[in-house]
Design an enzyme around this catalytic site. Structure first.
Site, PDB file in Angstrom:
ATOM      1  N   CYS A 130     -12.956  -2.307  -8.666  1.00 45.55           N
ATOM      2  CA  CYS A 130     -12.417  -2.844  -7.502  1.00 45.55           C
ATOM      3  C   CYS A 130     -12.578  -4.387  -7.471  1.00 45.55           C
ATOM      4  CB  CYS A 130     -12.821  -2.132  -6.249  1.00 45.55           C
ATOM      5  SG  CYS A 130     -12.059  -2.951  -4.829  1.00 45.55           S
ATOM      6  N   CYS A 142      -7.640  -9.036   9.648  1.00 47.47           N
ATOM      7  CA  CYS A 142      -7.739  -7.631  10.377  1.00 47.47           C
ATOM      8  C   CYS A 142      -8.975  -7.474  10.916  1.00 47.47           C
ATOM      9  CB  CYS A 142      -7.673  -6.489   8.991  1.00 47.47           C
ATOM     10  SG  CYS A 142      -5.994  -6.925   8.175  1.00 47.47           S
ATOM     11  N   CYS A 172     -16.228  -3.558   2.615  1.00 43.06           N
ATOM     12  CA  CYS A 172     -15.565  -4.714   1.968  1.00 43.06           C
ATOM     13  C   CYS A 172     -15.996  -5.874   2.376  1.00 43.06           C
ATOM     14  CB  CYS A 172     -14.076  -4.642   1.842  1.00 43.06           C
ATOM     15  SG  CYS A 172     -13.329  -2.970   1.778  1.00 43.06           S
TER      16      CYS A 172
HETATM   17  N1  SAH Z   1      -5.822  -7.437   1.522  1.00 38.96           N
HETATM   18  C1  SAH Z   1      -5.626  -6.217   1.051  1.00 38.96           C
HETATM   19  C2  SAH Z   1      -6.679  -5.715   0.373  1.00 38.96           C
HETATM   20  C3  SAH Z   1      -7.671  -5.348   1.392  1.00 38.96           C
HETATM   21  S1  SAH Z   1      -8.878  -4.221   1.108  1.00 38.96           S
HETATM   22  C4  SAH Z   1      -4.942  -5.158   2.020  1.00 38.96           C
HETATM   23  O1  SAH Z   1      -4.981  -5.479   3.269  1.00 38.96           O
HETATM   24  O2  SAH Z   1      -4.484  -4.075   1.609  1.00 38.96           O
HETATM   25  C5  SAH Z   1      -8.382  -2.491   0.795  1.00 38.96           C
HETATM   26  C6  SAH Z   1      -8.221  -1.661   1.895  1.00 38.96           C
HETATM   27  O3  SAH Z   1      -9.640  -1.292   3.078  1.00 38.96           O
HETATM   28  C7  SAH Z   1      -7.154  -2.307   3.039  1.00 38.96           C
HETATM   29  O4  SAH Z   1      -6.323  -1.060   3.310  1.00 38.96           O
HETATM   30  C8  SAH Z   1      -8.162  -2.374   4.429  1.00 38.96           C
HETATM   31  O5  SAH Z   1      -7.338  -2.478   5.538  1.00 38.96           O
HETATM   32  C9  SAH Z   1      -9.171  -1.652   4.238  1.00 38.96           C
HETATM   33  N2  SAH Z   1     -10.540  -1.974   4.856  1.00 38.96           N
HETATM   34  C10 SAH Z   1     -11.070  -3.173   5.013  1.00 38.96           C
HETATM   35  N3  SAH Z   1     -12.166  -3.163   5.443  1.00 38.96           N
HETATM   36  C11 SAH Z   1     -12.203  -1.646   5.946  1.00 38.96           C
HETATM   37  C12 SAH Z   1     -13.430  -1.043   6.851  1.00 38.96           C
HETATM   38  N4  SAH Z   1     -14.478  -1.606   7.341  1.00 38.96           N
HETATM   39  N5  SAH Z   1     -13.278   0.085   6.799  1.00 38.96           N
HETATM   40  C13 SAH Z   1     -11.945   0.873   6.370  1.00 38.96           C
HETATM   41  N6  SAH Z   1     -11.099   0.278   5.618  1.00 38.96           N
HETATM   42  C14 SAH Z   1     -11.240  -1.141   5.498  1.00 38.96           C
END
Ligand code: SAH
Length: 356
Positions: free
Chosen positions: A110, A121, A338
């Site tokens: 990843c 977000c 992440c």
């Molecule tokens: N910017 C991209 C990649 C982000 S990370 C996107 O938004 O898709 C990949 C996934 O992990 C995304 O679906 C994101 O919303 C999710 N994610 C990020 N932080 C998270 C968390 N704390 N718990 C669960 N999912 C998470």
């Protein structure tokens, strides 16, 4: 007057561009193939390792180019499933993280696409300090190259799901995708590569035109705009109906089934009314839902849905004809959502500076 020439990033060049560059240095184009092989197959980190090039040519390369090589500064290894989280330092001192996971079908990495993120977000740690900068193609490639060298194991799958929004660094991500799947490089199948986006409509439509065989994952996280807006600021810019239209277009153009990511947050998006709305929303779409029990971050008070809520949600979708999986939690003992490894590293570094 002395002219200061800016060095170019050699690892971000396509083979054709490298051939052009080598020709303009007065060398034969076949040298470019050799250099490309050193960089993208043998994964060297220094020009001096290119032992079939003359000292003179290596000197010229050093004069005109720099070679991106990430420096591993930390690794956390899970005792449960062998998952490894790497922290890498970039040439300018920024740090990024990448994760290596072992599955029965192969090893998956990843990668991050940006240093930080500006999408905001609410549940995500990567975005807390905003965006520092985009990653170059070479910096994305080298996350995989370093990990493959360090583990001595072939990487077969890639997910661009680390820090950053790939559509916000579009051109470098496209360049990366071509180079990582090139048969002069690691030649990783495009079908084994997933790009995840928060739902930037023009980006999805443009990606559909690129003639790539990659999987698109959409971070959905809610079955309607109202709930989605509370979790994802990008939902204020693009209506869910338009995002899903762009996804349908992606399927029409590429024939690739989509992945819909849905992070389950207790009492926010996990009740059966929401499961019903989600099933209706995705009816007839070609793809599957990946439920992710939210990984709580200390800066926010979101709580992971309980096991029963997760199972009920999953069962409801299944009964209504939606393909659904619950993401297996990898590396639970080296937990951290992440962007959390990077964040805690920066916080520690900050403390050290204060103490001086
Ligand atoms: N910017 C991209 C990649 C982000 S990370 C996107 O938004 O898709 C990949 C996934 O992990 C995304 O679906 C994101 O919303 C999710 N994610 C990020 N932080 C998270 C968390 N704390 N718990 C669960 N999912 C998470």
């Amino acid at each position: 007057m002395e002219t200061i020439m800016e060095k170019k990033d050699i690892k971000s060049l396509y083979l054709t561009e490298l051939e052009e560059a080598v020709r303009s240095l007065g060398d034969k184009p076949f040298r470019a193939k050799q250099i490309y092989q050193w960089l993208h197959e043998k994964l060297v980190t220094d020009f001096d390792e290119m032992s079939n090039l003359s000292r003179e040519l290596r000197g010229k390369l050093k004069e005109h180019f720099y070679l991106t090589a990430l420096e591993p500064v930390d690794v956390k290894i899970s005792q449960i499933d062998g998952t490894r989280k790497y922290l890498f330092r970039l040439a300018d001192g920024n740090v990024i993280e990448s994760v290596w996971m072992q599955y029965h079908h192969g090893n998956s990495v990843c990668i991050s696409s940006q240093v930080g993120c500006r999408m905001g977000c609410r549940f995500c740690a990567s975005t807390l300090d905003g965006l520092a900068r985009n990653l170059t193609a070479a910096e994305m490639l080298d996350q995989i190259y370093r990990i493959q060298s360090l583990t001595n194991e072939r990487v077969s799958n890639i997910v661009i799901m680390g820090s950053g929004e790939p559509m916000d660094n579009y051109d470098n991500v496209i360049r990366f995708l071509h180079m990582i799947s090139d048969d002069h490089g690691l030649h990783i199948s495009q079908r084994n590569i997933t790009v995840s986006t928060c739902g930037i409509v023009p980006g999805i439509r443009k990606l559909a035109e690129e003639d790539l065989q990659i999987t698109l994952a959409l971070s959905l996280h809610a079955p309607n705009d109202a709930v989605r807006k509370t979790l994802m600021p990008i939902a204020n810019r693009y209506a869910l109906a338009d995002v899903l239209d762009a996804c349908r277009y992606y399927f029409e153009k590429t024939g690739r089934r989509l992945t819909f990511e849905y992070s389950l947050v207790s009492k926010v998006n996990d009740n059966l009314g929401e499961a019903r709305a989600l099933a209706a929303l995705l009816k007839g779409m070609h793809g599957h839902v990946n439920l992710i029990p939210v990984n709580p971050i200390k800066e926010r008070d979101y709580v992971q849905s309980g096991q029963k809520a997760i199972q009920d949600f999953k069962n409801y979708l299944e009964k209504n004809g939606i393909n659904v999986t619950v993401r297996r939690e990898m590396g639970r003992d080296i937990n951290g959502a992440c962007g959390q490894l990077r964040k805690s590293f920066l916080e520690e570094e900050g403390k050290e500076v204060e103490e001086v």
